[in-house]
Design an enzyme around this catalytic site. Sequence first.
Site, PDB file in Angstrom:
ATOM      1  N   SER A 179      79.457  34.626  26.731  1.00 12.28           N
ATOM      2  CA  SER A 179      78.893  33.399  27.282  1.00 12.28           C
ATOM      3  C   SER A 179      77.363  33.493  27.265  1.00 12.28           C
ATOM      4  O   SER A 179      76.768  33.742  26.219  1.00 12.28           O
ATOM      5  CB  SER A 179      79.435  33.147  28.691  1.00 12.28           C
ATOM      6  OG  SER A 179      79.079  31.854  29.136  1.00 12.28           O
ATOM      7  N   ASP A 285      87.331  25.726  24.239  1.00  9.98           N
ATOM      8  CA  ASP A 285      85.975  25.925  24.750  1.00  9.98           C
ATOM      9  C   ASP A 285      85.080  24.807  24.217  1.00  9.98           C
ATOM     10  O   ASP A 285      84.982  24.624  22.999  1.00  9.98           O
ATOM     11  CB  ASP A 285      85.459  27.291  24.293  1.00  9.98           C
ATOM     12  CG  ASP A 285      84.053  27.606  24.779  1.00  9.98           C
ATOM     13  OD1 ASP A 285      83.442  26.764  25.461  1.00  9.98           O
ATOM     14  OD2 ASP A 285      83.561  28.707  24.467  1.00  9.98           O
ATOM     15  N   HIS A 315      86.706  28.549  28.140  1.00  8.29           N
ATOM     16  CA  HIS A 315      85.494  29.353  28.150  1.00  8.29           C
ATOM     17  C   HIS A 315      85.650  30.472  29.172  1.00  8.29           C
ATOM     18  O   HIS A 315      86.102  30.252  30.298  1.00  8.29           O
ATOM     19  CB  HIS A 315      84.279  28.487  28.488  1.00  8.29           C
ATOM     20  CG  HIS A 315      82.976  29.188  28.273  1.00  8.29           C
ATOM     21  ND1 HIS A 315      82.439  29.372  27.019  1.00  8.29           N
ATOM     22  CD2 HIS A 315      82.117  29.767  29.137  1.00  8.29           C
ATOM     23  CE1 HIS A 315      81.290  30.029  27.130  1.00  8.29           C
ATOM     24  NE2 HIS A 315      81.081  30.279  28.402  1.00  8.29           N
TER      25      HIS A 315
END
Length: 343
Positions: A179, A285, A315
Amino acid sequence: MPLSLIIFCFLFLSVAYSATMDPYKFLHIVLNPDGTITRLQKHPETPATPDPNSHLPVLSRDVTINSSHNTWVRIYLPRQALSHHPPCSATKLPLIVYSHGGGFMFYAANSTYFHDFCVNLALNTQSVVVSVNYHLAPEHRLPAAYDDALDALHWIITTEDPWLTRFADYSNCYLMGDSAGGNIAYNAGLRAAAEVDQLEPLKIQGLILVQPFFGGMKRTSSELRLADDVKLALAVTDVLWELSLPVGVDRDHEYCNPMAESRCKGGDEIKQLGWKVVVFGSFGDPLVDRQMKLAQVLEEKGVEVEGYFEGDYKHADFTKEPTGALSKQLYERIKKFITILVA
């Protein structure tokens, strides 16, 4: 009703939903008049476990790297490495320098969520993992996190820490993050590429990017399709970028969008150094289109890229359950990636 109209209505409603939600409430933060935030949610933390008598499969310890900046790292060492007395070059382990996720604004290297992931990463890949505790935005906006990650690399080559000098193979190093940490690994990597001679004997072999966090002013198809995503709605990503980027810039700034204006910042440098890149993503995502585009353009520039884009995972699902099937598959692929590079 025509299909095109149905799609339009879906996208319109998705954006409308995203626009009406309160991202500050979702993130559990209060924006203060001085530009800082009050974090209303405290994340669990796990102490390091450096004692070899604990019989844990992976040991960990915290080390200060810059007392004036109050920066530190948590090192993870597979217990099995201690069986080699003394270790030789053939038994030294790959070195992964890891940056955690959290939208640049949350978590730390000792947060239980990421501690558990790094324990399993070190164990399953049989690597020494150095997890960087970087400064958080908005109190320390980008590029502060990139600076901290680069400082960690310079510290590694100068420290006498025995877990690194005895057990880590400096010639087999990787920058990794998930991320926001994937964004940090990429941008810190570009900085490292610009001063690679100053980092010897550290030799970076590649970048490992797990659902890296990138953005841009123009919405992608996956962002619109998943505008009201329960984990990462558009309104939430916009606030994360607003509070993390330098004041006064938009989401096409190079820190957020390396693809802006059809460029791929860093692609030429990565190719010249011979670094390999692996990118992990999934179609649940909202950021997947940007991740796929980065992998595609790097490959077009001649960089050796492995891309794994599959499933409808959300995500951060790759790190959510560090002993689960998805994470185990991730470890296996990372282990293969770092093994092939030095074969």
